[in-house]
Design a protein around this motif. Structure first.
Motif, PDB file in Angstrom:
ATOM      1  N   CYS A 292       0.836  -1.197   0.000  1.00 30.98           N
ATOM      2  CA  CYS A 292       0.000   0.000   0.000  1.00 30.98           C
ATOM      3  C   CYS A 292       0.875   1.253   0.000  1.00 30.98           C
ATOM      4  O   CYS A 292       2.097   1.185   0.147  1.00 30.98           O
ATOM      5  CB  CYS A 292      -0.931   0.011   1.214  1.00 30.98           C
ATOM      6  SG  CYS A 292      -0.058  -0.118   2.801  1.00 30.98           S
ATOM      7  N   ASP A 293       0.211   2.397  -0.142  1.00 32.77           N
ATOM      8  CA  ASP A 293       0.909   3.679  -0.056  1.00 32.77           C
ATOM      9  C   ASP A 293       0.852   4.247   1.352  1.00 32.77           C
ATOM     10  O   ASP A 293       1.781   4.922   1.793  1.00 32.77           O
ATOM     11  CB  ASP A 293       0.294   4.678  -1.040  1.00 32.77           C
ATOM     12  CG  ASP A 293       0.437   4.226  -2.485  1.00 32.77           C
ATOM     13  OD1 ASP A 293       1.523   3.732  -2.839  1.00 32.77           O
ATOM     14  OD2 ASP A 293      -0.542   4.360  -3.247  1.00 32.77           O
ATOM     15  N   PHE A 294      -0.275   4.001   2.043  1.00 41.20           N
ATOM     16  CA  PHE A 294      -0.468   4.505   3.398  1.00 41.20           C
ATOM     17  C   PHE A 294      -1.224   3.470   4.223  1.00 41.20           C
ATOM     18  O   PHE A 294      -1.982   2.652   3.682  1.00 41.20           O
ATOM     19  CB  PHE A 294      -1.272   5.823   3.395  1.00 41.20           C
ATOM     20  CG  PHE A 294      -0.594   6.952   2.674  1.00 41.20           C
ATOM     21  CD1 PHE A 294       0.370   7.725   3.309  1.00 41.20           C
ATOM     22  CD2 PHE A 294      -0.913   7.235   1.355  1.00 41.20           C
ATOM     23  CE1 PHE A 294       1.001   8.760   2.641  1.00 41.20           C
ATOM     24  CE2 PHE A 294      -0.292   8.271   0.678  1.00 41.20           C
ATOM     25  CZ  PHE A 294       0.667   9.038   1.324  1.00 41.20           C
ATOM     26  N   ILE A 295      -1.019   3.535   5.532  1.00 46.28           N
ATOM     27  CA  ILE A 295      -1.739   2.679   6.477  1.00 46.28           C
ATOM     28  C   ILE A 295      -2.514   3.572   7.433  1.00 46.28           C
ATOM     29  O   ILE A 295      -1.962   4.531   7.988  1.00 46.28           O
ATOM     30  CB  ILE A 295      -0.779   1.778   7.271  1.00 46.28           C
ATOM     31  CG1 ILE A 295      -0.062   0.803   6.335  1.00 46.28           C
ATOM     32  CG2 ILE A 295      -1.533   1.003   8.355  1.00 46.28           C
ATOM     33  CD1 ILE A 295       1.041  -0.004   7.022  1.00 46.28           C
ATOM     34  N   ALA A 296      -3.793   3.266   7.630  1.00 47.25           N
ATOM     35  CA  ALA A 296      -4.626   3.974   8.597  1.00 47.25           C
ATOM     36  C   ALA A 296      -4.899   3.038   9.764  1.00 47.25           C
ATOM     37  O   ALA A 296      -5.551   2.000   9.596  1.00 47.25           O
ATOM     38  CB  ALA A 296      -5.927   4.434   7.957  1.00 47.25           C
ATOM     39  N   GLY A 297      -4.397   3.388  10.931  1.00 44.47           N
ATOM     40  CA  GLY A 297      -4.569   2.559  12.118  1.00 44.47           C
ATOM     41  C   GLY A 297      -5.847   2.928  12.843  1.00 44.47           C
ATOM     42  O   GLY A 297      -5.860   3.811  13.691  1.00 44.47           O
ATOM     43  N   CYS A 298      -6.929   2.222  12.512  1.00 42.73           N
ATOM     44  CA  CYS A 298      -8.237   2.454  13.129  1.00 42.73           C
ATOM     45  C   CYS A 298      -8.633   1.240  13.959  1.00 42.73           C
ATOM     46  O   CYS A 298      -9.809   0.878  14.039  1.00 42.73           O
ATOM     47  CB  CYS A 298      -9.287   2.712  12.045  1.00 42.73           C
ATOM     48  SG  CYS A 298      -8.902   4.080  10.922  1.00 42.73           S
ATOM     49  N   ASP A 299      -7.649   0.604  14.573  1.00 44.78           N
ATOM     50  CA  ASP A 299      -7.857  -0.693  15.217  1.00 44.78           C
ATOM     51  C   ASP A 299      -7.949  -0.626  16.727  1.00 44.78           C
ATOM     52  O   ASP A 299      -7.767  -1.633  17.413  1.00 44.78           O
ATOM     53  CB  ASP A 299      -6.761  -1.672  14.794  1.00 44.78           C
ATOM     54  CG  ASP A 299      -5.354  -1.123  14.998  1.00 44.78           C
ATOM     55  OD1 ASP A 299      -5.193   0.097  15.181  1.00 44.78           O
ATOM     56  OD2 ASP A 299      -4.396  -1.923  14.954  1.00 44.78           O
ATOM     57  N   GLY A 300      -8.242   0.544  17.280  1.00 39.44           N
ATOM     58  CA  GLY A 300      -8.550   0.636  18.698  1.00 39.44           C
ATOM     59  C   GLY A 300      -7.346   0.601  19.612  1.00 39.44           C
ATOM     60  O   GLY A 300      -6.188   0.481  19.186  1.00 39.44           O
ATOM     61  N   TYR A 301      -7.649   0.694  20.898  1.00 42.02           N
ATOM     62  CA  TYR A 301      -6.599   0.786  21.918  1.00 42.02           C
ATOM     63  C   TYR A 301      -5.697  -0.445  21.928  1.00 42.02           C
ATOM     64  O   TYR A 301      -4.482  -0.345  22.117  1.00 42.02           O
ATOM     65  CB  TYR A 301      -7.247   0.969  23.292  1.00 42.02           C
ATOM     66  CG  TYR A 301      -6.255   1.010  24.429  1.00 42.02           C
ATOM     67  CD1 TYR A 301      -5.528   2.162  24.699  1.00 42.02           C
ATOM     68  CD2 TYR A 301      -6.032  -0.118  25.216  1.00 42.02           C
ATOM     69  CE1 TYR A 301      -4.612   2.202  25.732  1.00 42.02           C
ATOM     70  CE2 TYR A 301      -5.117  -0.083  26.249  1.00 42.02           C
ATOM     71  CZ  TYR A 301      -4.406   1.067  26.507  1.00 42.02           C
ATOM     72  OH  TYR A 301      -3.493   1.103  27.525  1.00 42.02           O
ATOM     73  N   HIS A 302      -6.272  -1.618  21.720  1.00 38.91           N
ATOM     74  CA  HIS A 302      -5.505  -2.864  21.807  1.00 38.91           C
ATOM     75  C   HIS A 302      -4.959  -3.306  20.450  1.00 38.91           C
ATOM     76  O   HIS A 302      -4.425  -4.410  20.334  1.00 38.91           O
ATOM     77  CB  HIS A 302      -6.378  -3.982  22.391  1.00 38.91           C
ATOM     78  CG  HIS A 302      -6.811  -3.733  23.796  1.00 38.91           C
ATOM     79  ND1 HIS A 302      -5.952  -3.800  24.874  1.00 38.91           N
ATOM     80  CD2 HIS A 302      -8.027  -3.387  24.304  1.00 38.91           C
ATOM     81  CE1 HIS A 302      -6.609  -3.524  25.992  1.00 38.91           C
ATOM     82  NE2 HIS A 302      -7.877  -3.276  25.670  1.00 38.91           N
ATOM     83  N   GLY A 303      -5.087  -2.468  19.435  1.00 38.78           N
ATOM     84  CA  GLY A 303      -4.683  -2.859  18.096  1.00 38.78           C
ATOM     85  C   GLY A 303      -3.184  -2.880  17.890  1.00 38.78           C
ATOM     86  O   GLY A 303      -2.391  -2.426  18.718  1.00 38.78           O
ATOM     87  N   VAL A 304      -2.791  -3.382  16.728  1.00 38.98           N
ATOM     88  CA  VAL A 304      -1.384  -3.572  16.416  1.00 38.98           C
ATOM     89  C   VAL A 304      -0.711  -2.276  15.964  1.00 38.98           C
ATOM     90  O   VAL A 304       0.517  -2.136  16.079  1.00 38.98           O
ATOM     91  CB  VAL A 304      -1.229  -4.659  15.330  1.00 38.98           C
ATOM     92  CG1 VAL A 304      -1.809  -4.173  13.990  1.00 38.98           C
ATOM     93  CG2 VAL A 304       0.221  -5.065  15.150  1.00 38.98           C
ATOM     94  N   CYS A 305      -1.469  -1.315  15.449  1.00 37.78           N
ATOM     95  CA  CYS A 305      -0.848  -0.154  14.802  1.00 37.78           C
ATOM     96  C   CYS A 305      -0.066   0.710  15.786  1.00 37.78           C
ATOM     97  O   CYS A 305       1.117   0.987  15.575  1.00 37.78           O
ATOM     98  CB  CYS A 305      -1.902   0.663  14.065  1.00 37.78           C
ATOM     99  SG  CYS A 305      -2.518  -0.168  12.580  1.00 37.78           S
ATOM    100  N   ARG A 306      -0.721   1.161  16.852  1.00 35.75           N
ATOM    101  CA  ARG A 306       0.025   1.977  17.810  1.00 35.75           C
ATOM    102  C   ARG A 306       1.146   1.158  18.452  1.00 35.75           C
ATOM    103  O   ARG A 306       2.243   1.676  18.713  1.00 35.75           O
ATOM    104  CB  ARG A 306      -0.891   2.541  18.886  1.00 35.75           C
ATOM    105  CG  ARG A 306      -0.193   3.604  19.762  1.00 35.75           C
ATOM    106  CD  ARG A 306      -1.011   4.070  20.949  1.00 35.75           C
ATOM    107  NE  ARG A 306      -1.182   3.035  21.952  1.00 35.75           N
ATOM    108  CZ  ARG A 306      -2.286   2.354  22.150  1.00 35.75           C
ATOM    109  NH1 ARG A 306      -3.353   2.593  21.411  1.00 35.75           N
ATOM    110  NH2 ARG A 306      -2.361   1.408  23.070  1.00 35.75           N
ATOM    111  N   ALA A 307       0.892  -0.111  18.696  1.00 37.03           N
ATOM    112  CA  ALA A 307       1.914  -0.972  19.292  1.00 37.03           C
ATOM    113  C   ALA A 307       3.131  -1.128  18.385  1.00 37.03           C
ATOM    114  O   ALA A 307       4.224  -1.462  18.868  1.00 37.03           O
ATOM    115  CB  ALA A 307       1.320  -2.345  19.612  1.00 37.03           C
TER     116      ALA A 307
END
Length: 310
Positions: free
Chosen positions: A152-167
């Motif tokens: 992809c060109d960009f990733i949008a982390g909309c996966d909540g508090y327990h999601g992988v993106c912020r982690a």
């Protein structure tokens, strides 16, 4: 596979972003670790601010919210047994809030995405994001026993508090701030008419209370309890009695009781992460910030994030 934007999370934030991007001619694939039924089964808030309604309209999914939602021009604050109305419509120059369940928002967005033939991958396991600082980020996940990669060109982390993106954000760049409150909210969802047309926020000697609703026939009520309290300590009859004790005489007289569709205690905390961008990955909604449900801000803040990101 390849797409322009990989959206992680099929909650309202991810689905709304996907629909807005679709309307703008931008290709996006949504990856969600849960099933559609699980996503729709989550009990969440149901008060939409004007910015959220406007974004739903721009996404082409606002018709049912306008037709079935309950528009509110104000709220009521209860102090020392007396109610004081705040006229939001007048004070903001025409804005209002609309009572419409988050589950229904999610359903509308899911239906619109399905009708447009857009790709959403549910039940994706071991979702991972890679190469965030490069020009070519990617997402890997497992489904049906196979490993898949999405460029992809960009990733949008909309996966909540327990999601992988912020982690997955670089630890040396990520800052977080958190406050845990010494009380919780005992909440009940019941098929009973609300005590008032508008929301009542009550400040009493017995503790805080909120009278809210999801529709003209379904109500959502809360009372403040110690954060050490347990749901098994409460019966539905005890809840109705305590709620009535925190209301003014008129609201108490209008209180209709009944069996609980859902009853739980929510611990309250505030959480903020910064920044909200790491290379080509952006955070939105609960992945970046959580607020207590006192002002029904969670979905509205997520929608605002998505509006700016879009």
């Amino acid at each position: 596979m390849r797409t322009q934007v990989a959206i992680i999370g099929a909650g309202p934030a991810g689905l709304l972003l996907g629909q807005l991007l679709y309307k703008s001619g931008v290709d996006a694939i949504i990856i969600e670790q849960r099933s559609p039924d699980y996503v729709l089964g989550r009990i969440r808030a149901g008060v939409l601010e004007q910015v959220s309604m406007d974004l739903l309209d721009q996404a082409g999914v606002g018709a049912r919210a306008h037709a079935e939602g309950l528009p509110h021009d104000g709220i009521e604050l209860l102090f020392k047994g007396a109610r004081h109305r705040i006229d939001l419509h007048e004070l903001t120059g025409g804005s209002r809030v609309t009572v419409y369940g988050q589950t229904e928002v999610t359903r509308d967005l899911m239906d619109a995405r399905a009708a447009a033939g857009l790709t959403t991958v549910y039940d994706a396991q071991n979702v991972q994001v890679h190469d965030l600082a490069s020009q070519n980020p990617r997402v890997t996940y497992q489904k049906d026993g196979q490993t898949h990669e999405l460029a992809c060109d960009f990733i949008a982390g909309c996966d909540g508090y327990h999601g992988v993106c912020r982690a997955s954000a670089p630890a040396d760049l990520l800052k977080t701030y958190e406050r845990v409150y010494p009380f919780g909210w005992l909440g009940v969802l019941a098929d009973v008419p609300p005590v008032s047309h508008e929301l009542i926020y009550a400040n009493t000697e017995r503790g805080f209370a909120l009278c809210s609703m999801r529709s003209a026939t379904r109500s959502r009520y809360y009372v403040q309890v110690p954060n050490t309290d347990k749901i098994e300590n409460w019966s539905i009859d005890q809840f109705w009695t305590e709620l009535g004790n925190r209301l003014d005489p008129e609201a108490r007289a209008n209180l209709v009781t009944g069996p609980a569709l859902e009853m739980s205690i929510a611990p309250l905390r505030s959480f903020v992460a910064e920044p909200m961008r790491f290379g080509r990955m952006f955070l939105a909604g609960d992945a970046a910030h959580i607020v207590p449900p006192t002002g029904a801000k969670g979905l509205n803040l997520a929608a605002s994030d998505v509006g700016f990101l879009w």
